[in-house]
Write a protein that holds these residues in place. Structure first.
Motif, PDB file in Angstrom:
ATOM      1  N   GLY A  16     -26.250 -51.431  -0.625  1.00 31.49           N
ATOM      2  CA  GLY A  16     -27.002 -50.235  -0.253  1.00 31.49           C
ATOM      3  C   GLY A  16     -28.502 -50.416  -0.186  1.00 31.49           C
ATOM      4  O   GLY A  16     -29.243 -49.446  -0.006  1.00 31.49           O
TER       5      GLY A  16
ATOM      6  N   GLU B  98     -31.777 -47.966  -1.524  1.00 34.61           N
ATOM      7  CA  GLU B  98     -31.110 -46.819  -2.142  1.00 34.61           C
ATOM      8  C   GLU B  98     -30.297 -47.253  -3.361  1.00 34.61           C
ATOM      9  O   GLU B  98     -30.220 -46.543  -4.363  1.00 34.61           O
ATOM     10  CB  GLU B  98     -30.216 -46.124  -1.108  1.00 34.61           C
ATOM     11  CG  GLU B  98     -29.228 -45.110  -1.664  1.00 34.61           C
ATOM     12  CD  GLU B  98     -29.864 -43.905  -2.342  1.00 34.61           C
ATOM     13  OE1 GLU B  98     -29.108 -43.092  -2.893  1.00 34.61           O
ATOM     14  OE2 GLU B  98     -31.113 -43.778  -2.347  1.00 34.61           O
TER      15      GLU B  98
ATOM     16  N   GLN C 252     -22.928 -41.137  -3.484  1.00 36.48           N
ATOM     17  CA  GLN C 252     -22.863 -40.597  -2.124  1.00 36.48           C
ATOM     18  C   GLN C 252     -23.923 -39.505  -2.022  1.00 36.48           C
ATOM     19  O   GLN C 252     -23.795 -38.447  -2.640  1.00 36.48           O
ATOM     20  CB  GLN C 252     -21.466 -40.053  -1.830  1.00 36.48           C
ATOM     21  CG  GLN C 252     -20.398 -41.134  -1.821  1.00 36.48           C
ATOM     22  CD  GLN C 252     -18.984 -40.567  -1.731  1.00 36.48           C
ATOM     23  OE1 GLN C 252     -18.700 -39.486  -2.231  1.00 36.48           O
ATOM     24  NE2 GLN C 252     -18.084 -41.321  -1.096  1.00 36.48           N
TER      25      GLN C 252
ATOM     26  N   VAL D 202     -27.846 -38.269   0.439  1.00 38.98           N
ATOM     27  CA  VAL D 202     -28.810 -38.541   1.505  1.00 38.98           C
ATOM     28  C   VAL D 202     -30.009 -39.261   0.864  1.00 38.98           C
ATOM     29  O   VAL D 202     -30.714 -38.675   0.042  1.00 38.98           O
ATOM     30  CB  VAL D 202     -29.293 -37.247   2.194  1.00 38.98           C
ATOM     31  CG1 VAL D 202     -30.320 -37.568   3.276  1.00 38.98           C
ATOM     32  CG2 VAL D 202     -28.109 -36.475   2.775  1.00 38.98           C
TER      33      VAL D 202
ATOM     34  N   GLU E 264     -33.806 -41.748   4.396  1.00 47.12           N
ATOM     35  CA  GLU E 264     -32.981 -41.372   5.547  1.00 47.12           C
ATOM     36  C   GLU E 264     -33.650 -40.231   6.322  1.00 47.12           C
ATOM     37  O   GLU E 264     -33.909 -39.158   5.771  1.00 47.12           O
ATOM     38  CB  GLU E 264     -31.585 -40.961   5.066  1.00 47.12           C
ATOM     39  CG  GLU E 264     -30.715 -40.280   6.095  1.00 47.12           C
ATOM     40  CD  GLU E 264     -30.432 -41.148   7.314  1.00 47.12           C
ATOM     41  OE1 GLU E 264     -30.617 -40.655   8.430  1.00 47.12           O
ATOM     42  OE2 GLU E 264     -30.029 -42.314   7.129  1.00 47.12           O
TER      43      GLU E 264
ATOM     44  N   ARG F 213     -28.293 -38.071   6.988  1.00 40.08           N
ATOM     45  CA  ARG F 213     -26.907 -38.523   6.819  1.00 40.08           C
ATOM     46  C   ARG F 213     -26.646 -38.963   5.381  1.00 40.08           C
ATOM     47  O   ARG F 213     -27.520 -39.536   4.729  1.00 40.08           O
ATOM     48  CB  ARG F 213     -26.614 -39.696   7.762  1.00 40.08           C
ATOM     49  CG  ARG F 213     -26.635 -39.325   9.247  1.00 40.08           C
ATOM     50  CD  ARG F 213     -26.534 -40.546  10.121  1.00 40.08           C
ATOM     51  NE  ARG F 213     -27.682 -41.440   9.924  1.00 40.08           N
ATOM     52  CZ  ARG F 213     -27.895 -42.544  10.623  1.00 40.08           C
ATOM     53  NH1 ARG F 213     -27.037 -42.897  11.567  1.00 40.08           N
ATOM     54  NH2 ARG F 213     -28.956 -43.295  10.397  1.00 40.08           N
TER      55      ARG F 213
ATOM     56  N   HIS G 137     -25.255 -41.377   2.714  1.00 41.37           N
ATOM     57  CA  HIS G 137     -24.977 -42.808   2.599  1.00 41.37           C
ATOM     58  C   HIS G 137     -24.198 -43.074   1.303  1.00 41.37           C
ATOM     59  O   HIS G 137     -24.285 -42.321   0.341  1.00 41.37           O
ATOM     60  CB  HIS G 137     -26.279 -43.613   2.555  1.00 41.37           C
ATOM     61  CG  HIS G 137     -26.989 -43.691   3.873  1.00 41.37           C
ATOM     62  ND1 HIS G 137     -27.499 -44.855   4.385  1.00 41.37           N
ATOM     63  CD2 HIS G 137     -27.277 -42.726   4.791  1.00 41.37           C
ATOM     64  CE1 HIS G 137     -28.076 -44.619   5.550  1.00 41.37           C
ATOM     65  NE2 HIS G 137     -27.953 -43.322   5.811  1.00 41.37           N
ATOM     66  N   THR G 138     -23.466 -44.166   1.297  1.00 37.80           N
ATOM     67  CA  THR G 138     -22.766 -44.611   0.087  1.00 37.80           C
ATOM     68  C   THR G 138     -23.394 -45.907  -0.392  1.00 37.80           C
ATOM     69  O   THR G 138     -23.490 -46.868   0.371  1.00 37.80           O
ATOM     70  CB  THR G 138     -21.264 -44.826   0.348  1.00 37.80           C
ATOM     71  OG1 THR G 138     -20.677 -43.590   0.769  1.00 37.80           O
ATOM     72  CG2 THR G 138     -20.559 -45.319  -0.898  1.00 37.80           C
ATOM     73  N   SER G 139     -23.845 -45.920  -1.639  1.00 33.76           N
ATOM     74  CA  SER G 139     -24.435 -47.107  -2.244  1.00 33.76           C
ATOM     75  C   SER G 139     -23.773 -47.338  -3.595  1.00 33.76           C
ATOM     76  O   SER G 139     -22.996 -46.505  -4.069  1.00 33.76           O
ATOM     77  CB  SER G 139     -25.948 -46.938  -2.420  1.00 33.76           C
ATOM     78  OG  SER G 139     -26.554 -46.633  -1.175  1.00 33.76           O
TER      79      SER G 139
END
Length: 358
Positions: free
Chosen positions: A119, A122, A184, A186, A190, A194, A196-198
């Protein structure tokens, strides 16, 4: 069960005598171990004594019902049985739990390592959020946390941060946090809004004594360097930071927390010893898990254990399917509920395993 409890009572009586011997009191290491054993055994013996008293009273009440003709005495005996029988069942369950073998590492201090995973920036920010969560949890427990080494992320947070946590039952509680934590949300970086998954990886290692893991210092390369802070600026001009490389295993440990090279060396050696111990422990656990797969396990750092979903304010522990919808509170260090649920699940597994093997 009674045979085990009688054996524990016998050992308790032995320890009670050993602990007051002059040779035990003269050896602080021996005295400390005996004191801890005495304290642990006394809890079981006290509960067993209560159990024996309750079962004895139940036996007497039944004898009254079987032999006594007087209605008043019979009614008193019946009421006593109704009160004592549920307590007997409660005490049996409590004693069964007490007889489940305890992890000998539970009372130890711990090395807590948090690393950014997949990720990018993030992931590093999330690693920082997790570390703050653990800081707050440790404060609530009254534990002491010392940062040993860290590498900051370019946009905030940490690529890696290693700390020592000291206090009662530290490893016994924190060990359930080992594994991959997924977020999970934003990210601040960003622009499209959207989600994001990190991920970040947490490793919790028990602090071990030198008698438990023997390190041949001829196998360790010691390097010194200047401590550095944010942006790589020099914090001090002396070579106080330490890097230890364990040549046989390839493990590398750094510590730059202290201004003293000696103190940094001692702390780095503690981390190295704990990591070597964990390697041996992992081999042992792998052999056990080949026979059975624990639901909770020892927290393999490759397993995804928990998801923090910011849009839904949801935190889910995947090992036991436990979900809460109070993410901000969790990130403020309120994670004891998760740990307690995991402890209960592991305890249930061990009890079931014990009954299956009986």
């Amino acid at each position: 069960m009674r045979d085990k409890l009688d054996a524990i009572r016998h050992r308790f009586e032995e320890v009670s005598q050993l602990i007051i011997q002059p040779e035990s009191m003269a050896d602080m290491t021996k005295y400390g171990k005996l004191s801890k054993e005495y304290k642990d055994l006394s809890k079981i013996v006290k509960k067993y004594d209560e159990y024996l008293q309750v079962t004895g009273n139940i036996k007497q009440a039944r004898e009254v019902l079987n032999t006594e003709k007087d209605p008043e005495f019979r009614e008193m005996a019946k009421m006593e049985l109704e009160e004592l029988q549920p307590r007997e069942e409660e005490l049996e369950e409590e004693l069964k739990k007490m007889l489940v073998p305890k992890d000998p590492n539970d009372d130890k201090n711990a090395i807590l390592e948090v690393r950014a995973g997949t990720g990018g920036d993030e992931a590093a920010i999330f690693a920082g959020d997790l570390f703050k969560m653990y800081q707050r949890f440790c404060e609530k427990q009254g534990w002491k946390m010392e940062v040993l080494d860290l590498t900051e992320g370019t946009a905030g947070g940490y690529k890696e941060i290693i700390s020592m946590v000291s206090g009662p039952e530290v490893y016994g509680l924190l060990k359930y946090e080992s594994g991959v934590h997924r977020v999970q949300r934003v990210p601040a970086t960003e622009t499209q809004g959207r989600v994001h998954t990190s991920a970040a990886t947490v490793a919790v290692l028990p602090e071990v004594e030198d008698v438990e893991v023997e390190i041949n210092m001829n196998d360790v390369r010691k390097d010194t360097f200047c401590s550095s802070g944010p942006g790589g600026q020099s914090v001090n001009t002396t070579y106080s930071a330490i890097r230890l490389t364990h040549i046989p295993s390839g493990l590398v440990v750094s510590c730059q927390d202290e201004k003293s090279q000696i103190k940094n060396f001692e702390k780095a050696l503690k981390v190295l010893r704990s990591r070597l111990y964990e390697m041996e422990l992992s081999k042992h656990n792998a052999e056990i898990s080949a026979q059975r797969k624990s639901m909770v396990g020892s927290g393999d750092r490759s397993d995804k254990i928990r998801t923090y979903n910011y849009p839904q304010s949801r935190v889910t522990d995947h090992r036991i399917g436990y979900t809460v919808h109070n993410l901000p509170t969790v990130m403020e260090g309120e994670i004891f509920d998760f740990i307690e649920q995991l402890r209960m699940a592991e305890h249930t597994e061990k009890l079931k395993e014990g009954s299956d093997n009986a």
